[in-house]
Design a protein around this motif. Sequence first.
Motif, short mmCIF file in Angstrom:
data_model
loop_
_atom_site.label_atom_id
_atom_site.label_comp_id
_atom_site.label_asym_id
_atom_site.label_seq_id
_atom_site.Cartn_x
_atom_site.Cartn_y
_atom_site.Cartn_z
N GLN A 1 29.10 -17.91 7.96
CA GLN A 1 27.96 -17.81 7.13
C GLN A 1 27.86 -18.64 5.90
O GLN A 1 28.96 -18.74 5.22
CB GLN A 1 27.81 -16.22 6.82
CG GLN A 1 28.88 -15.55 6.06
CD GLN A 1 29.68 -15.01 7.14
OE1 GLN A 1 29.21 -14.44 8.40
NE2 GLN A 1 30.91 -14.78 7.01
N TYR B 1 24.40 -8.47 6.39
CA TYR B 1 23.64 -9.74 7.08
C TYR B 1 24.65 -10.64 6.88
O TYR B 1 25.00 -11.03 5.86
CB TYR B 1 22.20 -9.91 6.42
CG TYR B 1 21.42 -10.88 7.01
CD1 TYR B 1 20.99 -11.17 8.26
CD2 TYR B 1 21.44 -12.17 6.25
CE1 TYR B 1 20.52 -12.18 8.87
CE2 TYR B 1 21.10 -13.41 6.65
CZ TYR B 1 20.28 -13.16 8.04
OH TYR B 1 19.82 -14.61 8.58
N SER C 1 24.36 -15.19 7.85
CA SER C 1 23.43 -16.28 8.56
C SER C 1 24.08 -16.87 9.61
O SER C 1 23.33 -17.59 10.36
CB SER C 1 23.11 -17.10 7.40
OG SER C 1 24.39 -18.05 6.95
N ASP D 1 22.26 -15.61 13.60
CA ASP D 1 22.82 -14.79 12.54
C ASP D 1 23.07 -13.28 13.00
O ASP D 1 23.15 -12.94 14.22
CB ASP D 1 21.62 -14.49 11.50
CG ASP D 1 20.47 -13.90 12.15
OD1 ASP D 1 20.56 -13.72 13.49
OD2 ASP D 1 19.17 -13.78 11.49
#
Length: 787
Positions: free
Chosen positions: A674, A698, A700, A726
């Motif tokens: 990410q 979260y 990416s 993601d």
Amino acid sequence: MRCGVRVVSRLGIFIFWLLLIGFVSAAGDRGDLLVKVTRASDDQAVSGATVRVMNRAKTKVLFTAETNEAGEARILGVPIGEHFVVVNQATEGEDGALLTVTSGADNLFEAFLSPENTAELLEIRDARLLVNSTDPNAGGTVRRDQEFIGRLTDRGSLPSLLATVPGTASNSLGQVHVRGEHRALSLALDGVDLPQATAGSTTQPLDPSFIEGAEISLGTFDASRGGQTGAVVNARTPGEGDEPFTEFTAKLGDRGQSELLLKSGGSTEDGSLSYFVGARRSTSDVYLEAPSPVRQDLGNHGELLSFLFRLSGKGERNRYGLTLSHQNADFGIPQTPENHAAGVRQSQQDSNTLALLSWNHELTKDDDLLFALALQNNNQRVRNNGVFTPYFTVPASLQPDLSADGFPLDPERPGSPYLPTTDLSILQIKPSLDFTHRFDENHRLKAGVTANFINSDQKLSITDPGGGGGLPDPLGFGTPIAFNASLQRKAFSGGIYVDHTVPLSEQLILNYGLRAETFDNGAGVSTGQISPRLNLSYALSEEQALRVSYNRLFQPPPIELDVSGQTEVLPQRSHMYEVSYENQFAPNMVGKVGLVYKDFRDQVDIGLLIPNSNIPVFAPINFARAEYKGLEASVTSTNPDGWNGFVAMTVSEARPLEESIFSGPPPEYNDHDQRFQANAGVSYTWKNGLSTGVDVLYASGFPQEGLPLYNSVGIAPFGIQGDRVDRFITNFNLEYRPKMREGGTLGAGLQVFNVFDDRSLVNLFSEFSGSRYVTGRRFLFNLNARF
């Protein structure tokens, strides 16, 4: 072979030891409390006021002192964490508040006495002092107390806790990547850095279930910090300052989850003796990252047994600590559906045992000595049942293009052609000695020495009857069908340091120091480095701090070597620049934002010895040059009841710039899945002990350069394309854990992991990304009792 010049010899380190042995310390698990007491009506100093430092529950007095003619009292060796400080004088009134004590620094509490302030009034006052604006080493540090940890859904996981710290990136292998590091994590207990953990271990020297709270530092290190300095977790366990307690938790869930957890601890009435005992047994059918996102439990059952015993005592001028810890994990190595159906079974066992002795001696009121001796033994075994499967491939005409990138030729049916048998045994003995002298407020000098003696024995035998063709060929004889290795060595790492913190003004505090380190891997690499440290803080107000930092770091590589002899890993060297701003903008809320840049030389990365296999034998390598750029931001609230929340965000770029002579072309990015990661949570706690919360993660995603090759020939495994994929994980927690009362308490709870069951596949072809899949939805029920 590539060797450097030894900056510090072993003889030199022991000479330094002899020079220090008469006067030494720096207890990193504690801080000093400076209390200034004035009369609220005219700001005059109040002498003869009584200062009491109590535990957070205000049930036990830990320290007492009396203010001098200047209205000041200094209390040394206060454990890190939250304490209730109460100041009173018979004719002047009373004042008090919750104070967060940080390690290795002065913690200031200013009390304003007024006859109108009474003990009854203070009972409802709960304002917290959360920012130490005069500590120049707190810029990269985040504190997580028991209440914060208790609000997390996955509170027993150290990676889950570290994911709440900006600057970290977590993955599904239980690893944490910090500011562009592959895996650089140190654990500290009693203010003492523990020996290194193995790169491939699934257990840590300290079970996170036994952690009461922690200071997690990612940067602005003073010169006392060396070794694995990606992140330093300075942990504390329950017991000290607590009323005697026993706590039992039983958990049961789907996917083979179960856990029995027992914790007991407390301290004597006068606080001279404290103890803690923890024991845990847990099981799961999704113990490790599996090669299939759909069938995650094929050969993936595992169980963990862990135990921790801590005993500490203190006298008038001495503190002692003894820690014994043992963990043992037995689990299957997960298989593809084809392998499992064919009868392939492989298993792994990891264990580690830790013993830590510490002694802190107060030579004078201004001088301390800390001596520690740690012993750690790690063992890892991999076994198989002799069953293998052929290595399926796509048409031969496509093989050159696909194999050139080092990926399996059929991503959906990679097979398991190898039969691994490995044994790894590592014994580390790590003595350390530190000295601290206090001059005045925010003014101290530290010096110390540490050494780590490492004896390791790596044995492995891997055969390739299934035609995988991925075994190492160090002698260049073609495609071998068997690889055998045995490596015994005696390695050493050590360092000495001098560190000085000095106030340049009432608001401007400077910390600077010098650290000299040496490393000998016992197999031909011997080198060292002298590392300057410079950290500066400016107190914009009592609740605001601006900090800038430059740290030169020298990081020993993982303990495991590449037994094939095809790579030679060197210590990692880096320059780290950091600027941060911290603000307690509400009574129980703190925000922080920071910019970080790291310039790596010989950056350490870790891959599997056999790429794309499930054999846990690692081959660390170096990238000659690499860099990390990061923007980190966080907001955290710490209300004892009612609403709470946190957000931790990182926007970063980590990329190799140049390959080393021991590695192939580096990847375009090395950002470990990410470029952007956000971890956030919100919770509500009722006064009766009922709480509920949601936390989300979260990330990416990470692009896989090899995917377009497969997509171009019509192979799109699970619909994944070559762009970033993601992931978004939501967890839910509902629990009733009533506050302690006479006769004990009984509660229950429900945890739901990955509520929306999103199993988007990430990095299918990565040999070590750690995010090839997201574990499916899991439910976990618990019963808890405390008495």
